[in-house]
Design a protein around this motif. Structure first.
Motif: not given
Length: 295
Positions: A202-226
């Motif tokens: 329960p200390e973890l969230a059901l979500g995923v971040d999609v992180i691009a290489p070369e320093g572009y960082g997080e493109l997408i963030g999301g997950g399951q809602r309560i």
């Protein structure tokens, strides 16, 4: 780029639903809101995201999506931030496969649409310095937050378990990759109040971040809602958010809900990855920056 993303959603049974620009409350963090006087008797805020409203829309239409603009009042002077961010996201469905397909539309943009002006630096010819856009397609590499923290610490990062990734961490964890990395199950303490916890941890969230290489960082963030009412009320209290501002959102659970999920994608950051290295201010004709409000 926007047309390619819209074409994908439109051709896969999604309904475009516009969501309000003015909202009565935060959906992610109360410290990143632009406050607006709404006539004489109420204060509202420029929206951080349309996702809470699209959760309601999803109960009526099933698969839905919206486009921004969204607004974050962050005093961030980096190449990754504007004060105004375009955002596209879904309000329902299984996140992970759809997220992979959505990013893969970047390669379709290059192959199927002629570009005006300067061509993409994501050339498809072999032997170029930058990653090939042709490689930005599923399957993407994936790791847990636990493993990512261990990998970052082994590479010299000072991050500790429970902390969110900063820009240097995102750059470091994707070093050597030629496509985005998916990092899942972040601690609930660094995610928004609406993330469903992992039933096994329960200390973890059901979500995923999609992180691009070369320093572009997080493109997408999301997950399951309560979707459980009692758990949602507990999370609102923990995040010190006023329940009265979320009455309509609480009613979605009170009068019946279903498991659902969604994600947000920074279209300008995605475009920067596709078109050329640089900053959002170069990719936007009228950037709203920390000290700039006129074109």
């Amino acid at each position: 780029m926007i047309k390619a993303v819209r074409d994908y959603f439109d051709s896969h049974g999604f309904t475009l639903v516009d969501t309000p620009i003015f909202t009565p409350a935060a959906c992610e963090g109360t410290t990143t809101l632009f406050e607006v006087n709404y006539f004489d008797d109420e204060k509202v805020f420029l929206t951080q995201s349309g996702q809470l409203y699209n959760e309601a829309d999803a109960m009526a239409f099933g698969k839905v999506y919206c486009f921004g603009p969204t607004f974050r009042a962050e005093k961030s002077k980096t190449r990754r931030h504007l004060d105004r961010i375009l955002d596209g996201g879904t309000g329902n469905g299984v996140c992970h496969p759809r997220r992979r397909k959505t990013i893969g539309r970047g390669s379709d943009c290059l192959r199927n649409r002629p570009r005006a002006g300067k061509p993409s630096h994501r050339t498809t010819s072999p032997g170029t310095r930058h990653q090939q856009l042709e490689t930005v397609k599923a399957p993407f590499p994936r790791m847990s937050y636990d493993d990512a923290v261990k990998a970052l610490q082994a590479r010299g990062s000072e991050i500790q378990w429970g902390g969110d990734f900063g820009g240097p961490d995102e750059t470091m964890i994707t070093e050597g990759l030629d496509r985005p990395l998916m990092v899942d199950r972040y601690p609930t303490q660094v995610k928004a109040f609406y993330f469903e916890p992992d039933p096994d941890r329960p200390e973890l969230a059901l979500g995923v971040d999609v992180i691009a290489p070369e320093g572009y960082g997080e493109l997408i963030g999301g997950g399951q809602r309560i979707h459980n009412l009692n758990l949602l009320m507990k999370r609102l209290e923990e995040h010190k958010l006023p329940p009265e501002a979320f009455n309509w959102y609480i009613d979605l659970r009170k009068y019946g809900s279903v498991p659902h999920a969604g994600f947000g994608m920074g279209i300008e950051r995605f475009r920067s990855l596709d078109v050329r290295p640089g900053t959002h201010s170069r990719d936007h004709p009228y950037p709203r920056m920390l000290y700039r409000t006129r074109p």
